[in-house]
Design an enzyme around this catalytic site. Structure first.
Site, PDB file in Angstrom:
ATOM      1  N   LYS A  33       0.856  -1.186   0.000  1.00 50.66           N
ATOM      2  CA  LYS A  33       0.000   0.000   0.000  1.00 50.66           C
ATOM      3  C   LYS A  33       0.890   1.234   0.000  1.00 50.66           C
ATOM      4  CE  LYS A  33      -1.799   2.971   2.640  1.00 50.66           C
ATOM      5  NZ  LYS A  33      -1.915   4.114   1.736  1.00 50.66           N
ATOM      6  N   GLU A  73       9.677   0.950  10.790  1.00 52.46           N
ATOM      7  CA  GLU A  73      10.707   1.973  10.535  1.00 52.46           C
ATOM      8  C   GLU A  73      10.019   3.313  10.736  1.00 52.46           C
ATOM      9  OE1 GLU A  73      13.830   1.556   9.725  1.00 52.46           O
ATOM     10  OE2 GLU A  73      13.798  -0.603   9.406  1.00 52.46           O
ATOM     11  N   CYS A 111      13.654  10.774   7.139  1.00 53.50           N
ATOM     12  CA  CYS A 111      13.542  10.297   8.524  1.00 53.50           C
ATOM     13  C   CYS A 111      14.849  10.439   9.278  1.00 53.50           C
ATOM     14  CB  CYS A 111      13.068   8.854   8.526  1.00 53.50           C
ATOM     15  SG  CYS A 111      14.006   7.839   7.397  1.00 53.50           S
ATOM     16  N   GLU A 161       9.637  15.467  15.849  1.00 52.28           N
ATOM     17  CA  GLU A 161      10.028  15.354  14.448  1.00 52.28           C
ATOM     18  C   GLU A 161       9.214  16.348  13.618  1.00 52.28           C
ATOM     19  OE1 GLU A 161       8.786  11.938  12.077  1.00 52.28           O
ATOM     20  OE2 GLU A 161      10.826  11.805  11.300  1.00 52.28           O
TER      21      GLU A 161
HETATM   22  P1  NAD Z   1       2.201   8.107   8.004  1.00 51.15           P
HETATM   23  O1  NAD Z   1       2.492   7.253   9.179  1.00 51.15           O
HETATM   24  O2  NAD Z   1       1.122   9.106   8.095  1.00 51.15           O
HETATM   25  O3  NAD Z   1       1.842   7.210   6.727  1.00 51.15           O
HETATM   26  C1  NAD Z   1       2.673   6.159   6.292  1.00 51.15           C
HETATM   27  C2  NAD Z   1       1.816   5.115   5.605  1.00 51.15           C
HETATM   28  O4  NAD Z   1       0.938   4.523   6.561  1.00 51.15           O
HETATM   29  C3  NAD Z   1       0.923   5.669   4.487  1.00 51.15           C
HETATM   30  O5  NAD Z   1       0.902   4.754   3.416  1.00 51.15           O
HETATM   31  C4  NAD Z   1      -0.433   5.747   5.161  1.00 51.15           C
HETATM   32  O6  NAD Z   1      -1.500   5.650   4.259  1.00 51.15           O
HETATM   33  C5  NAD Z   1      -0.391   4.532   6.070  1.00 51.15           C
HETATM   34  N1  NAD Z   1      -1.307   4.588   7.219  1.00 51.15           N
HETATM   35  C6  NAD Z   1      -1.744   5.668   7.891  1.00 51.15           C
HETATM   36  N2  NAD Z   1      -2.583   5.301   8.892  1.00 51.15           N
HETATM   37  C7  NAD Z   1      -2.665   3.953   8.850  1.00 51.15           C
HETATM   38  C8  NAD Z   1      -3.374   2.985   9.615  1.00 51.15           C
HETATM   39  N3  NAD Z   1      -4.158   3.323  10.631  1.00 51.15           N
HETATM   40  N4  NAD Z   1      -3.212   1.687   9.302  1.00 51.15           N
HETATM   41  C9  NAD Z   1      -2.418   1.311   8.287  1.00 51.15           C
HETATM   42  N5  NAD Z   1      -1.731   2.187   7.512  1.00 51.15           N
HETATM   43  C10 NAD Z   1      -1.843   3.490   7.788  1.00 51.15           C
HETATM   44  O7  NAD Z   1       3.581   8.763   7.638  1.00 51.15           O
HETATM   45  P2  NAD Z   1       3.891   9.811   6.476  1.00 51.15           P
HETATM   46  O8  NAD Z   1       3.393  11.139   6.911  1.00 51.15           O
HETATM   47  O9  NAD Z   1       3.440   9.271   5.166  1.00 51.15           O
HETATM   48  O10 NAD Z   1       5.474   9.768   6.466  1.00 51.15           O
HETATM   49  C11 NAD Z   1       6.246  10.493   7.331  1.00 51.15           C
HETATM   50  C12 NAD Z   1       6.795   9.651   8.458  1.00 51.15           C
HETATM   51  O11 NAD Z   1       7.486   8.505   7.953  1.00 51.15           O
HETATM   52  C13 NAD Z   1       7.805  10.386   9.280  1.00 51.15           C
HETATM   53  O12 NAD Z   1       7.543  10.224  10.648  1.00 51.15           O
HETATM   54  C14 NAD Z   1       9.124   9.735   8.913  1.00 51.15           C
HETATM   55  O13 NAD Z   1      10.115   9.821   9.886  1.00 51.15           O
HETATM   56  C15 NAD Z   1       8.716   8.347   8.662  1.00 51.15           C
HETATM   57  N6  NAD Z   1       9.718   7.668   7.841  1.00 51.15           N
HETATM   58  C16 NAD Z   1      10.523   6.727   8.433  1.00 51.15           C
HETATM   59  C17 NAD Z   1      11.517   6.098   7.692  1.00 51.15           C
HETATM   60  C18 NAD Z   1      12.418   5.068   8.316  1.00 51.15           C
HETATM   61  O14 NAD Z   1      13.033   4.330   7.574  1.00 51.15           O
HETATM   62  N7  NAD Z   1      12.533   4.990   9.615  1.00 51.15           N
HETATM   63  C19 NAD Z   1      11.666   6.411   6.347  1.00 51.15           C
HETATM   64  C20 NAD Z   1      10.844   7.378   5.763  1.00 51.15           C
HETATM   65  C21 NAD Z   1       9.866   7.993   6.543  1.00 51.15           C
END
Ligand code: NAD
Length: 480
Positions: A176, A251, A285, A383
């Site tokens: 997804k 992650e 991140c 963050e």
């Molecule tokens: P997010 O958590 O809002 O969304 C990430 C994904 O999760 C999206 O595909 C979203 O549709 C899905 N999602 C949201 N709610 C969900 C639920 N209840 N159940 C299942 N899936 C759900 O994050 P974002 O705003 O898209 O990305 C930013 C975040 O990602 C930042 O906190 C960043 O640090 C983190 N990030 C971490 C890494 C790493 O490797 N540690 C890498 C890139 C980004």
């Protein structure tokens, strides 16, 4: 595939409408104009995708490993042959500068397939010297259907990081992508089909997190959720996965300290700190969003970083000269600007970056540098995931280590010093999954990557991820 098209789900190597027929529209972050229409997958579509991946597992998991390796290598080659198309789509969809997408996102995606293709033929069990006239050995077996959920900052590369290791050891995948930026994941799935990935082995379901993502996490036919995204979403996913006791790897976010000692090559460290904080608009991140500087060189580093921030060229992400694109969405831009305001309200000094949005209708935020940041301020703890860096002075190794560890996160850290013993001692002491010494933001498909503390658990890349995508079976054979 061209932008402005409508995009469908990718199931059984075919484009499919959502069963409800519903769609949603994404915008171009550089202009705010509509970019694409996508199928809106819901629970019933997730059921179809998981059933397809379950069926495909029966054959993919027992396929000649040489054949799996060949297909994944071919996928890497095809990714490189479509570098321009992928880079343009990723830039349009996320707002990242196309120069970066060409240099990093697409080639590193190909590398991920090249690296993991080799493991298809190299991972096995072992024989174990046990008591008695028996032979005991282990089989290392794939888990089944992996549910992959990724964020919008590096969708193509993060999709590859989830897909390549899962497929190489014989799992199948339902992925997804983020609702803000799904296009390159769909294109990547089509490339994999062209490389020879059979139908059902990789399915893409586009839609909203709370709807389509949550249904994937809840699904009893999914063996594991491999998630990259925000820390709060990670908490929800872990709770939801508990009902079916599926495996989870997370992650999550970061607030990484980039630590510059006075005995470093200070000019180089200060220059690198600009990229560490602002690469990919700070939507990274591992962004070095807390710049810890030893007091005697604080002013020198602050000046270089502020000048570096002002010099970054903003503009159209498709212009190869652009260094700073827009943020991914209006909502995210507003969140980042909210942090800039909070920094000022709490008494930090903004030395670079106007808090106003710039650009023609796009979601631009100027690279922002704060000095006089106290540890308790929001901008020092939370963050931001945007182009905002907090410069924090310290005195000596102990204080640097203490401040570095003073957040809930533990994703990465940078250490800049010419004193080798100090660098290694501090690397061992820092509670972070990655430590860079005299460099920053280096990644390789061969090197394990993941979080300490609330930055998550599990590792991606390298040999380490394969342990988490397989399970061991112990087999006993009587020898009498
Ligand atoms: P997010 O958590 O809002 O969304 C990430 C994904 O999760 C999206 O595909 C979203 O549709 C899905 N999602 C949201 N709610 C969900 C639920 N209840 N159940 C299942 N899936 C759900 O994050 P974002 O705003 O898209 O990305 C930013 C975040 O990602 C930042 O906190 C960043 O640090 C983190 N990030 C971490 C890494 C790493 O490797 N540690 C890498 C890139 C980004």
């Amino acid at each position: 595939m061209t932008p402005m098209d409508s995009y469908k789900l990718w199931i059984d190597n075919k484009d499919k409408d959502a069963l409800s027929g519903e769609t949603f529209t994404t915008t171009n972050p550089a202009t705010g104009a509509p970019l694409a229409t996508l199928a809106r997958a819901k629970r019933e579509d997730v059921d179809v995708a998981v059933a397809s991946a379950t069926k495909a597992f029966a054959t993919w998991s027992v396929m000649d490993p040489n054949e799996r390796a060949r297909i994944l290598w071919k996928a890497g080659e095809l990714v490189m042959s479509k570098l321009e198309e992928l880079a343009k789509l990723e830039s349009l969809d996320t707002g990242k500068p196309i120069a970066n997408a060409r240099l990093i996102d697409v080639p590193r995606t190909a590398d991920t397939f090249f690296y993991f293709s080799g493991w298809a033929t190299k991972l096995g069990g072992e024989t174990i010297p046990v008591r008695g006239a028996v032979l005991n050995y282990t089989l290392r077996e794939p888990l089944g259907v992996i549910g992959a959920i990724i964020p919008w900052n590096f969708p193509l590369l993060l999709a590859a990081r989830k897909i390549a290791p899962a497929l190489t050891v014989g799992n199948t995948v339902v992925i997804k992508p983020p609702e803000e930026a799904s296009l390159t994941t769909i294109l990547l799935a089509k490339i994999l089909a062209e490389a020879g990935v059979p139908e059902g082995v990789l399915n893409v379901i586009t839609g909203y997190g709370e709807e389509c993502g949550a249904a994937l996490v809840e699904h009893p036919g999914v063996a594991k959720i491999s998630f990259t995204g925000g820390t709060d979403t990670g908490r929800i996913i872990m709770r939801t996965a508990a009902s079916t006791l599926k495996r989870v790897s997370l992650e999550l976010g970061g607030k990484s300290p980039n630590i510059v000692f006075a005995d470093a090559d200070v000019a180089t460290a200060a220059k690198a700190a600009v990229t560490a904080a602002f690469y990919n608009q700070g939507e990274l991140c591992t962004a070095g969003s807390r710049l810890l500087v030893e007091r005697s060189v604080h002013d020198q580093v602050l000046e270089t970083v502020a000048n570096g921030a002002r010099a970054l060229v903003p503009g159209d992400p498709l212009d190869p000269k652009t260094q700073m694109g827009p943020l991914v969405s209006a909502e995210h831009r507003d969140k980042v600007v909210g942090y800039v305001r909070a920094g000022e309200t709490e008494g930090a000094k903004r030395v670079a970056g106007e808090p106003r949005a710039t650009g023609e209708g796009g979601y631009f935020v100027n690279p922002t540098v704060f000095s006089d940041v106290a540890e308790k301020m929001k901008i020092a703890r939370e963050e931001i995931f945007g182009p905002v860096v907090s410069v924090i002075p310290f005195e000596g190794v102990d204080e640097a280590a203490r401040i570095a560890g003073a957040t809930e996160f533990g994703l990465a850290a940078g250490v800049w010093t010419r004193d080798i013993a100090k660098a290694h001692a501090l690397a061992a002491r820092l509670r972070a999954g990655t430590v860079w010494i005299n460099t920053y933001n280096r990644f390789d498909a061969a090197s394990p990557y993941g979080g300490y503390k609330q930055s998550g658990f599990g590792r991606e890349n390298g040999r380490a991820v394969l342990d988490e995508l397989t399970q061991l079976k112990s087999v006993w054979v009587a020898l009498t």
